[in-house]
Design an enzyme around this catalytic site. Structure first.
Site, PDB file in Angstrom:
ATOM      1  N   ASP A 442       0.864  -1.184   0.000  1.00 32.40           N
ATOM      2  CA  ASP A 442       0.000   0.000   0.000  1.00 32.40           C
ATOM      3  C   ASP A 442       0.905   1.240   0.000  1.00 32.40           C
ATOM      4  O   ASP A 442       1.579   1.531   0.997  1.00 32.40           O
ATOM      5  CB  ASP A 442      -0.889  -0.036   1.254  1.00 32.40           C
ATOM      6  CG  ASP A 442      -1.900   1.096   1.285  1.00 32.40           C
ATOM      7  OD1 ASP A 442      -1.728   2.090   0.544  1.00 32.40           O
ATOM      8  OD2 ASP A 442      -2.859   1.008   2.077  1.00 32.40           O
ATOM      9  N   HIS A 443       0.901   1.982  -1.105  1.00 30.17           N
ATOM     10  CA  HIS A 443       1.822   3.114  -1.246  1.00 30.17           C
ATOM     11  C   HIS A 443       1.399   4.329  -0.424  1.00 30.17           C
ATOM     12  O   HIS A 443       2.160   5.306  -0.344  1.00 30.17           O
ATOM     13  CB  HIS A 443       1.964   3.511  -2.729  1.00 30.17           C
ATOM     14  CG  HIS A 443       3.318   4.048  -3.080  1.00 30.17           C
ATOM     15  ND1 HIS A 443       4.171   4.616  -2.156  1.00 30.17           N
ATOM     16  CD2 HIS A 443       3.989   4.078  -4.262  1.00 30.17           C
ATOM     17  CE1 HIS A 443       5.285   4.990  -2.755  1.00 30.17           C
ATOM     18  NE2 HIS A 443       5.210   4.670  -4.036  1.00 30.17           N
ATOM     19  N   ARG A 444       0.254   4.264   0.202  1.00 28.26           N
ATOM     20  CA  ARG A 444      -0.149   5.377   1.070  1.00 28.26           C
ATOM     21  C   ARG A 444       0.669   5.391   2.354  1.00 28.26           C
ATOM     22  O   ARG A 444       0.850   6.449   2.973  1.00 28.26           O
ATOM     23  CB  ARG A 444      -1.642   5.277   1.410  1.00 28.26           C
ATOM     24  CG  ARG A 444      -2.576   5.399   0.216  1.00 28.26           C
ATOM     25  CD  ARG A 444      -4.015   5.128   0.612  1.00 28.26           C
ATOM     26  NE  ARG A 444      -4.186   3.779   1.144  1.00 28.26           N
ATOM     27  CZ  ARG A 444      -5.350   3.309   1.606  1.00 28.26           C
ATOM     28  NH1 ARG A 444      -6.414   4.099   1.599  1.00 28.26           N
ATOM     29  NH2 ARG A 444      -5.436   2.076   2.052  1.00 28.26           N
TER      30      ARG A 444
END
Length: 470
Positions: A442-444
């Protein structure tokens, strides 16, 4: 075991509801006594329970008890198929199973009534009347009609007629395990045993409660078939039974599990993800596995342990973001491992994998796989993962990408370990076993440097696995 949730009370007589709306109570002692007697008798609606946080509907696998049976609090009444497992469901109350509103094979939404429970035997008739006035919630899908038999199948065959092997197991009994195409009711161990012994459960007569197939029934069926096969006269070569295949062009509805997988995959599309790959030498890990394999250690447990130890040093990789506004550093390292089962996919969880020794972890993994394939996992055994492993190496797959499960921060796809020609540090050519791993995150909340650092740590643990057996 699960329980039947949120039963509501329904007065058994319309007159009772009229009394409750009268503004001034009657002073007649006879009427008052009659009212008290009516209040004591109740009809409860048995609801479809929520067996997991993602469950929206459930399928009735089988009713353990029948209409009119007396039930005790805590007694199993029905087996429900959720999006992940089959679970026995208990009742909270004493009473009589008055009406079954959703038959076996039927589907009902979570919270909807699937049966009525009468407090007294006298209330059963009122419950049936109440059920008849309400529309049915769901019915089982109509059975698929069999195609007409071929002309060759209609001709008598002496060889088949004199061979009792296939017909010995299908004996008449009061409680067959499978009746009229319904779902087979068997204990988890009986299902595993039937698979190991190649016994068709549809023809096994169950001796357990309400016809449930238990282990001794499977063993007896296997012995009977073997005996009949060796003593059957060989008049001629019997025509082999046709193998059931896929009907091309047919439309097949999703199972409950497939529907859950579909929803999760669509939910995953809303999360911005990225992928990082890494090559790891596995010679030392392979040598360790050969050394301790005889003690019951599995490669899955070794990979889970190594991953968990790496996550201890990189907690951000096992964190999770659920609202898009914050993220959580999970307090436990729970490694979920993807397992393919009949009709879907499930991720049993090895909880606190960083703290459990490799031998206990391996035993736990075998237990979870058996329960998963028997569809007997409890919710906390499949929905508490903080990091997921997906391993296709046993199929010879060298690399692949995995889809991030909703509610987690990362998943690692593990490929096969293969001999590879490599250049050593001193400039020579040598052979080493290597495997490819690809992490989807998850790049968040997780960035490229986070994954790179985590994979470096994981590689060091696998290439020098002495800490895995501590």
């Amino acid at each position: 075991m699960a329980h039947l949730f949120n039963s509501t009370l329904t007065s058994s007589s319309p007159s009772l509801r009229r009394f409750s709306t009268v503004s001034k109570p009657s002073l007649n002692p006879i009427t008052t006594t009659r009212r008290k007697m009516r209040i004591q008798a109740k009809i409860r609606e048995i609801f479809m329970p929520a067996l997991s946080s993602t469950m929206t509907e459930g399928k009735i696998v089988s009713w353990i008890r029948s209409e009119g049976d007396k039930l005790s609090k805590g007694e199993s009444v029905v087996v429900v198929e959720s999006d992940k497992a089959d679970m026995d469901v208990e009742t909270f109350y004493d009473g009589y199973l008055a009406v079954i509103m959703v038959e076996e094979g039927g589907v009902a939404s979570v919270g909807s009534a699937i049966a009525l429970l009468a407090e007294t035997e006298a209330e059963i008739a009122d419950a049936k009347s109440k059920a008849s006035n309400s529309s049915p919630i769901s019915t089982a899908p109509p059975p698929k009609s069999d195609p007409p038999p071929a002309l060759a199948d209609l001709a008598p065959s002496p060889a088949v007629a004199t061979t009792p092997a296939a017909a010995v197991v299908v004996a008449s009994a009061v409680h067959p395990a499978s009746e009229g195409g319904r779902r087979i009711v068997a204990s988890p161990y009986a299902k595993k045993l039937a698979k190991d012994l190649s016994v068709d459960l549809s023809g096994v007569v169950g001796s357990g409660p309400m016809g449930r197939v238990v282990a001794k029934d499977v063993e007896a069926a296997a012995m009977t078939v073997a005996t009949a096969a060796t003593t059957a006269p060989t008049v001629g070569a019997a025509k082999p039974a046709p193998v059931p295949g896929i009907e091309l062009g047919s439309v097949v509805p999703f199972t409950t599990m497939q529907s859950a997988v579909s929803r999760n995959m669509l939910e995953s599309l809303a999360v911005p993800t990225f992928r990082v790959g890494y090559t790891i030498n596995t010679d030392a890990l392979d040598a360790l596995y050969k050394k301790i394999k005889s003690k019951g250690v599995t490669m899955t447990a070794l990979l889970a342990k190594a991953t968990a130890l790496a996550l201890v040093k990189h907690p951000i990789v096992s964190s999770s973001c659920k609202d898009g506004k914050s993220f959580t550093y999970n307090s436990s390292i729970n490694i979920a491992v993807a397992v393919a089962i009949d009709g879907g996919l499930i991720t049993p969880v090895l909880q606190d994998a960083d703290k459990v020794d490799i031998y206990s972890l391996s035993r736990k993994w075998k237990e979870l796989v058996d329960k998963a394939r028997a569809k007997q996992l409890q919710p906390h055994e499949y929905n508490t993962g903080t990091f997921t492993l997906s391993n296709l190496g046993m199929f010879g797959v060298d690399r692949f990408d995995a889809i991030l499960p909703p509610g987690t921060g990362a998943i690692m796809a593990v490929g096969a370990s293969q001999p590879t020609v490599v250049a050593t540090k001193d400039g020579r050519i040598g052979m080493k076993s290597q495997m490819q791993v690809n992490v989807t995150a998850d790049h968040r909340i997780i960035y490229g440097a986070d994954l790179a650092s985590f994979l470096q740590t994981l590689a060091k643990i696998i290439e020098d696995p002495k800490d895995l057996t501590l």
